[in-house]
Design a protein around this motif. Sequence first.
Motif, PDB file in Angstrom:
ATOM      1  N   TRP A  28       1.389   1.473   1.202  1.00 38.06           N
ATOM      2  CA  TRP A  28       2.770   1.170   0.808  1.00 38.06           C
ATOM      3  C   TRP A  28       3.356   2.264  -0.090  1.00 38.06           C
ATOM      4  O   TRP A  28       4.560   2.562  -0.017  1.00 38.06           O
ATOM      5  CB  TRP A  28       2.820  -0.192   0.118  1.00 38.06           C
ATOM      6  CG  TRP A  28       2.668  -1.307   1.116  1.00 38.06           C
ATOM      7  CD1 TRP A  28       1.571  -2.091   1.315  1.00 38.06           C
ATOM      8  CD2 TRP A  28       3.641  -1.702   2.095  1.00 38.06           C
ATOM      9  NE1 TRP A  28       1.788  -2.963   2.352  1.00 38.06           N
ATOM     10  CE2 TRP A  28       3.053  -2.748   2.860  1.00 38.06           C
ATOM     11  CE3 TRP A  28       4.932  -1.287   2.408  1.00 38.06           C
ATOM     12  CZ2 TRP A  28       3.724  -3.386   3.892  1.00 38.06           C
ATOM     13  CZ3 TRP A  28       5.605  -1.913   3.455  1.00 38.06           C
ATOM     14  CH2 TRP A  28       5.005  -2.947   4.175  1.00 38.06           C
ATOM     15  N   ILE A  29       2.526   2.876  -0.911  1.00 29.90           N
ATOM     16  CA  ILE A  29       3.021   4.007  -1.705  1.00 29.90           C
ATOM     17  C   ILE A  29       3.325   5.195  -0.790  1.00 29.90           C
ATOM     18  O   ILE A  29       4.333   5.898  -0.976  1.00 29.90           O
ATOM     19  CB  ILE A  29       1.999   4.387  -2.797  1.00 29.90           C
ATOM     20  CG1 ILE A  29       1.835   3.227  -3.779  1.00 29.90           C
ATOM     21  CG2 ILE A  29       2.439   5.650  -3.539  1.00 29.90           C
ATOM     22  CD1 ILE A  29       0.716   3.423  -4.786  1.00 29.90           C
ATOM     23  N   PHE A  30       2.480   5.416   0.196  1.00 27.63           N
ATOM     24  CA  PHE A  30       2.730   6.455   1.196  1.00 27.63           C
ATOM     25  C   PHE A  30       4.073   6.206   1.895  1.00 27.63           C
ATOM     26  O   PHE A  30       4.862   7.134   2.109  1.00 27.63           O
ATOM     27  CB  PHE A  30       1.598   6.480   2.208  1.00 27.63           C
ATOM     28  CG  PHE A  30       1.781   7.457   3.340  1.00 27.63           C
ATOM     29  CD1 PHE A  30       1.669   8.827   3.122  1.00 27.63           C
ATOM     30  CD2 PHE A  30       2.050   7.006   4.618  1.00 27.63           C
ATOM     31  CE1 PHE A  30       1.839   9.722   4.168  1.00 27.63           C
ATOM     32  CE2 PHE A  30       2.222   7.894   5.675  1.00 27.63           C
ATOM     33  CZ  PHE A  30       2.111   9.258   5.447  1.00 27.63           C
ATOM     34  N   ALA A  31       4.355   4.942   2.230  1.00 27.54           N
ATOM     35  CA  ALA A  31       5.632   4.600   2.857  1.00 27.54           C
ATOM     36  C   ALA A  31       6.800   4.942   1.938  1.00 27.54           C
ATOM     37  O   ALA A  31       7.853   5.418   2.395  1.00 27.54           O
ATOM     38  CB  ALA A  31       5.657   3.121   3.226  1.00 27.54           C
ATOM     39  N   ALA A  32       6.633   4.717   0.628  1.00 31.90           N
ATOM     40  CA  ALA A  32       7.704   5.029  -0.331  1.00 31.90           C
ATOM     41  C   ALA A  32       7.989   6.526  -0.370  1.00 31.90           C
ATOM     42  O   ALA A  32       9.149   6.957  -0.402  1.00 31.90           O
ATOM     43  CB  ALA A  32       7.318   4.525  -1.723  1.00 31.90           C
ATOM     44  N   VAL A  33       6.926   7.329  -0.372  1.00 28.51           N
ATOM     45  CA  VAL A  33       7.106   8.785  -0.397  1.00 28.51           C
ATOM     46  C   VAL A  33       7.738   9.272   0.908  1.00 28.51           C
ATOM     47  O   VAL A  33       8.650  10.107   0.902  1.00 28.51           O
ATOM     48  CB  VAL A  33       5.752   9.488  -0.645  1.00 28.51           C
ATOM     49  CG1 VAL A  33       5.906  11.002  -0.567  1.00 28.51           C
ATOM     50  CG2 VAL A  33       5.178   9.081  -2.006  1.00 28.51           C
ATOM     51  N   ILE A  34       7.286   8.728   2.034  1.00 25.34           N
ATOM     52  CA  ILE A  34       7.855   9.085   3.335  1.00 25.34           C
ATOM     53  C   ILE A  34       9.337   8.757   3.384  1.00 25.34           C
ATOM     54  O   ILE A  34      10.167   9.548   3.871  1.00 25.34           O
ATOM     55  CB  ILE A  34       7.111   8.349   4.469  1.00 25.34           C
ATOM     56  CG1 ILE A  34       5.739   8.973   4.713  1.00 25.34           C
ATOM     57  CG2 ILE A  34       7.925   8.358   5.757  1.00 25.34           C
ATOM     58  CD1 ILE A  34       5.768  10.274   5.468  1.00 25.34           C
ATOM     59  N   LEU A  35       9.695   7.563   2.886  1.00 26.81           N
ATOM     60  CA  LEU A  35      11.107   7.167   2.875  1.00 26.81           C
ATOM     61  C   LEU A  35      11.937   8.111   2.012  1.00 26.81           C
ATOM     62  O   LEU A  35      13.065   8.470   2.375  1.00 26.81           O
ATOM     63  CB  LEU A  35      11.250   5.733   2.367  1.00 26.81           C
ATOM     64  CG  LEU A  35      11.112   4.625   3.408  1.00 26.81           C
ATOM     65  CD1 LEU A  35      11.161   3.262   2.736  1.00 26.81           C
ATOM     66  CD2 LEU A  35      12.212   4.738   4.457  1.00 26.81           C
TER      67      LEU A  35
END
Length: 319
Positions: free
Chosen positions: A99-106
């Motif tokens: 989910w942190i990876f998703a935040a950075v990707i976004l």
Amino acid sequence: MDTGSHLIIGATLAGLAYVDPVVAHNPSLAQAVMVGTLIGSHAPDLDTILRIKGFSYYIRYHRGITHSIPALLIWPAFITLPLMMAYSRWDDWMHLYGWIFAAVILHVGLDWLNAYGVQCMRPFNSQWMHLDVLAIFDPFLFFLHAFGLGLWWAGYDPAGVFTWVYAISIGYIGLRAWWHHLLVKQVINMVGRQSICHVLPDLRGFRWSFVVETDECFYTGKIVFRTIRMEDVYTKEKRNHIIQATMGIDGVRTFLGFAQRIHVTWREHNDGYEVKWSDVRFWYNRKLPFGVDVQLDRELKVIDYSLGWRKKAWDPPFV
């Protein structure tokens, strides 16, 4: 995008994380995800600290290494490890990291969608990439996600709320991308010659501006819905010895490394010359607000220069 938008999307992503049963059934993990997505949604912009070394240094490196392909993996790892230690969630590290990876990707993806651009393909390609679909602040997305947070605070199920919020967001961005594609084709057809075209977003979703570069000049104008209005034409000048005398200074080198539709002019003063470099992509209201101004004496020695926006921070264009 702007800092506020990145942070609010980090918060709503924590709500979307409740679609993950492991997160939904572990309050401490859900709290760790909230902290992680808030930090991760802003982490790539920590390079703003580079402002202390001057605006030239900031322009050269902002949205560069911190938004690169390796950074997409490094930021989540850097954030996840201390959170696992703080919340003792070692068995759930993949969920937290994901989910942190998703935040950075976004974060990087949304920066890619606006006109300023991002060096998101480094180290394989250092080119500035921008899709020109969203303004740096998009009111629709901001208030949509704020409304979702309000529903969550009021007690609604976050998994259901944010599934819809993100589905609407994806649809909205897709619609704007499709509309942008149509407008680019329409502007090129209007110019009727081989050219490079940028159609740039406005805070008001139905308004756009455009820049078209040909071999001889730049055409600029505005679009309201699909009504196109040509406004200014900037003729390209030959780069004579006066202009060439400015190309070795740090500010101009930084500008040339970032700018894409470059227009340069010069004029003579009683005590020397002034050379103005501008990026026509950021044309607004018959002005070229972003560039570098160089002052030269009669011997073509640089006296002074200034790099940045020739406008107040709250004035358009918003990129």
